[in-house]
Design a protein around this motif. Structure first.
Motif, PDB file in Angstrom:
ATOM      1  N   PHE A 190      48.576  32.603  -9.256  1.00 35.94           N
ATOM      2  CA  PHE A 190      48.569  31.638 -10.364  1.00 35.94           C
ATOM      3  C   PHE A 190      49.944  31.008 -10.531  1.00 35.94           C
ATOM      4  CE2 PHE A 190      49.094  30.478 -14.823  1.00 35.94           C
ATOM      5  CZ  PHE A 190      47.981  29.675 -15.015  1.00 35.94           C
ATOM      6  N   ALA A 209      52.384  22.671  -8.590  1.00 37.73           N
ATOM      7  CA  ALA A 209      52.143  21.517  -9.458  1.00 37.73           C
ATOM      8  C   ALA A 209      53.462  20.971 -10.000  1.00 37.73           C
ATOM      9  CB  ALA A 209      51.218  21.903 -10.601  1.00 37.73           C
ATOM     10  N   LYS A 224      43.098  19.855 -11.292  1.00 37.12           N
ATOM     11  CA  LYS A 224      44.551  19.751 -11.179  1.00 37.12           C
ATOM     12  C   LYS A 224      45.167  18.842 -12.235  1.00 37.12           C
ATOM     13  CE  LYS A 224      48.272  18.820  -7.882  1.00 37.12           C
ATOM     14  NZ  LYS A 224      48.612  18.430  -6.487  1.00 37.12           N
ATOM     15  N   ALA A 269      51.172  27.026 -10.179  1.00 35.12           N
ATOM     16  CA  ALA A 269      51.986  26.347 -11.183  1.00 35.12           C
ATOM     17  C   ALA A 269      53.241  25.752 -10.551  1.00 35.12           C
ATOM     18  CB  ALA A 269      52.361  27.309 -12.297  1.00 35.12           C
ATOM     19  N   PHE A 285      45.596  20.740 -15.411  1.00 38.83           N
ATOM     20  CA  PHE A 285      46.607  21.778 -15.228  1.00 38.83           C
ATOM     21  C   PHE A 285      48.007  21.173 -15.284  1.00 38.83           C
ATOM     22  CE2 PHE A 285      48.589  25.029 -12.204  1.00 38.83           C
ATOM     23  CZ  PHE A 285      48.704  26.001 -13.187  1.00 38.83           C
ATOM     24  N   GLN A 286      48.165  20.008 -14.667  1.00 41.54           N
ATOM     25  CA  GLN A 286      49.458  19.321 -14.694  1.00 41.54           C
ATOM     26  C   GLN A 286      49.849  18.918 -16.110  1.00 41.54           C
ATOM     27  OE1 GLN A 286      48.581  16.210 -11.838  1.00 41.54           O
ATOM     28  NE2 GLN A 286      49.840  17.193 -10.274  1.00 41.54           N
ATOM     29  N   SER A 334      43.859  25.708  -3.528  1.00 37.50           N
ATOM     30  CA  SER A 334      43.617  26.300  -4.846  1.00 37.50           C
ATOM     31  C   SER A 334      42.405  27.215  -4.834  1.00 37.50           C
ATOM     32  CB  SER A 334      43.433  25.200  -5.898  1.00 37.50           C
ATOM     33  OG  SER A 334      44.587  24.390  -5.982  1.00 37.50           O
ATOM     34  N   LEU A 392      49.223  20.469 -18.815  1.00 38.61           N
ATOM     35  CA  LEU A 392      49.732  21.656 -19.498  1.00 38.61           C
ATOM     36  C   LEU A 392      51.171  21.969 -19.082  1.00 38.61           C
ATOM     37  CD1 LEU A 392      46.611  24.005 -19.262  1.00 38.61           C
ATOM     38  CD2 LEU A 392      47.440  22.818 -21.290  1.00 38.61           C
ATOM     39  N   LEU A 393      51.488  21.674 -17.825  1.00 34.21           N
ATOM     40  CA  LEU A 393      52.808  22.007 -17.286  1.00 34.21           C
ATOM     41  C   LEU A 393      53.844  20.894 -17.474  1.00 34.21           C
ATOM     42  CD1 LEU A 393      51.674  23.638 -13.921  1.00 34.21           C
ATOM     43  CD2 LEU A 393      52.595  24.829 -15.916  1.00 34.21           C
TER      44      LEU A 393
END
Length: 204
Positions: free
Chosen positions: A65, A72, A8, A69, A11-12, A151, A14-15
């Motif tokens: 997916f 997050a 996670k 997103a 992933f965070q 997830s 990236l966002l």
């Protein structure tokens, strides 16, 4: 046992630029939470209305997916942009429960899926989240441990939906896979309870 939840933070990261842009545009965490829930209801409704059609099943992986997103993003908006609120906490937890039920329960109507096993999985998924929340009552933090968290469920059901949507033969392996999911959900609940008690320490 590892969980997709462990990635996670990456992933965070990236966002995070997108999240900053949404915050600058005035988008709130609660709006994102409500959007994720509404889209989950729409996706689940499509599967329930057209259980023999392939297109809703092919939509499911991409939406799962997207849902991860959005989940997050709403968390980062709340924590990093001063949008934490009691209403947001309630919307987040209730939204997750509603979304999981809306997305996975309609699979009981899809040919090849055992409706009894799907019902058990949905019930146990709710129990795992209740166990994670109940940890707060012991003085522990909200628990997300275990091999079949939110997830992980999204990943597994995304793969299953994709396979069904592509018309792959499900009969030889689908029921055993659903059985494994049930076992992992039970282990996830047990781990969350054990970790919560360990973090809380002995009773005073």
């Amino acid at each position: 046992m590892a969980s997709i939840y462990d990635i996670k933070p990456a992933f965070q990261n990236l966002l995070r630029p997108l999240t900053r842009g949404l915050a600058a545009a005035g988008v709130t965490a609660n709006q994102v939470t409500v959007l994720a829930t509404a889209l989950s209801l729409a996706t689940g409704t499509a599967i329930a209305l057209f259980p023999a059609a392939r297109w809703p099943l092919l939509v499911m992986p991409g939406f799962l997916f997207l849902r991860m997103a959005l989940n997050a993003i709403d968390g980062m908006l709340a924590r990093e942009h001063g949008q934490k609120s009691r209403l947001g906490a309630l919307l987040n937890e209730c939204g997750d429960a509603i979304s999981d039920t809306a997305l996975y329960l309609p699979l009981a109507l899809v040919p090849g899926f055992d409706p009894r096993l799907i019902a058990i999985i949905v019930a146990l998924a709710l129990v795992t989240e209740i166990a994670g929340l109940a940890a707060l009552l012991t003085g522990s933090s909200r628990r997300y441990d275990g091999p079949m968290g939110k997830s992980d469920r999204a990943f597994v059901f995304g793969c299953l939906s994709l396979a069904a949507g592509l018309g792959l033969p499900l009969a030889p392996w689908l029921t055993p896979v659903l059985g494994i999911i049930i076992v992992l959900l039970i282990l996830t609940t047990a781990r969350r309870i054990r970790r919560a008690l360990g973090e809380a320490g002995p009773p005073s």
